[in-house]
Design a protein around this motif. Structure first.
Motif, short mmCIF file in Angstrom:
data_model
loop_
_atom_site.label_atom_id
_atom_site.label_comp_id
_atom_site.label_asym_id
_atom_site.label_seq_id
_atom_site.Cartn_x
_atom_site.Cartn_y
_atom_site.Cartn_z
N LEU A 102 2.20 0.88 -2.34
CA LEU A 102 1.12 0.62 -1.40
C LEU A 102 -0.11 0.00 -2.06
O LEU A 102 -1.13 -0.21 -1.39
N ASP A 151 -8.67 -1.85 9.50
CA ASP A 151 -8.19 -2.09 8.14
C ASP A 151 -9.38 -2.36 7.22
O ASP A 151 -10.30 -3.10 7.57
N ARG A 173 -4.31 1.48 3.95
CA ARG A 173 -4.74 0.51 4.97
C ARG A 173 -6.24 0.57 5.21
O ARG A 173 -6.91 -0.46 5.36
N LEU A 174 -6.78 1.77 5.22
CA LEU A 174 -8.21 1.94 5.52
C LEU A 174 -9.10 1.51 4.38
O LEU A 174 -10.24 1.09 4.60
N ALA A 228 0.01 5.75 3.41
CA ALA A 228 -0.05 4.36 3.86
C ALA A 228 -1.30 4.11 4.69
O ALA A 228 -1.92 3.04 4.59
N GLU A 229 -1.67 5.07 5.50
CA GLU A 229 -2.91 4.93 6.28
C GLU A 229 -4.14 4.92 5.35
O GLU A 229 -5.09 4.17 5.58
N SER A 287 3.52 8.36 5.04
CA SER A 287 2.84 7.61 6.10
C SER A 287 1.34 7.87 6.10
O SER A 287 0.54 6.97 6.39
N LYS A 315 -7.71 1.52 -4.72
CA LYS A 315 -6.85 0.48 -4.18
C LYS A 315 -6.99 -0.77 -5.03
O LYS A 315 -8.11 -1.18 -5.35
#
Length: 234
Positions: free
Chosen positions: A188, A104, A131-132, A127-128, A124, A233
């Motif tokens: 997200l 993460d 997360r990264l 979402a990865e 999905s 992000k």
């Protein structure tokens, strides 16, 4: 050569085309153009920064990541592509874009090019990406839109054109719903804006005549065919 025709979107097609990754006029010509376009939206690395390249294939982002100063990790399921990517300076990681085997918040930049329209669950993958990424990290994606005009131009037309995608490489049923993608990005914690892309017609003609080695991708208002997403992000 195979004796049978593979289904649309079968990953084995990439193995069959593995020798064409770095051929400027080969089956992946347009991916070279898209890689250069992605790089225009990635800032130069600040210190020991990491760029994670999802579905990296043969590593076409490698010269751009190196020029910008990033450590470049490429994630893919295809061993043939990963071997080619490694030969071009990419640190290869075999894994699915739906469950990336990396920590993460490890990435300063995540690139997810030419993958959202190849999976059953594009949200999905997004979402990865989230997360990264570290907070403030940069996300660059590109994909094909789930529209009638998009399916017609990118399958019926483009598969017959020089520089277009290899026949059968896309399944139009998997093309991306842009509204759903933007809503998922917001949930997200990703600030994402979409921009349409098309190849420069002048460059494409010169490329076809052998007068240019590549073709510039130009931003356009409509995202109904090929689009890119640029964001960070929160």
């Amino acid at each position: 050569m195979r004796d049978t025709v593979l289904p649309r979107n079968d990953p084995a097609q990439y193995d069959d085309l593995a020798d064409q990754w770095w051929q400027p006029a080969g089956g992946f010509a347009a991916l070279h153009w898209l890689a250069a376009s992605r790089a225009e939206h990635i800032p130069p690395a600040d210190g020991d920064a990491l760029l994670v390249d999802l579905a990296c294939g043969g590593g076409l982002m490698a010269p751009h990541a190196a020029r910008l100063g990033y450590r470049h990790v490429g994630v893919d399921l295809g061993l043939a592509g990963l071997r080619t990517a490694r030969a071009h300076g990419v640190l290869p990681v075999r894994g699915s874009v739906l469950a990336v085997p990396l920590a993460d918040g490890c990435a300063d930049v995540v690139v997810a090019g030419e993958i959202l329209e190849h999976v059953e669950d594009d949200v999905s993958v997004l979402a990865e990406c989230a997360r990264l990424l570290r907070p403030g990290g940069v996300l660059v994606v590109d994909a094909l839109a789930a529209t009638r005009i998009g399916r017609f131009l990118m399958v019926t037309v483009a598969e017959r054109l020089p520089g277009g995608p290899p026949p059968g490489i896309h399944d139009p049923a998997l093309f991306v719903d842009r509204a759903r993608l933007l809503a998922a990005a917001d949930r997200l914690g990703l600030e994402l804006r979409l921009v349409g892309l098309r190849p420069s017609l002048r460059d494409a003609i010169a490329w076809r005549l052998g007068r240019r080695g590549s073709v510039r991708m130009k931003p356009i208002r409509s995202t109904a065919v090929v689009f890119a997403g640029y964001g960070r992000k929160r």
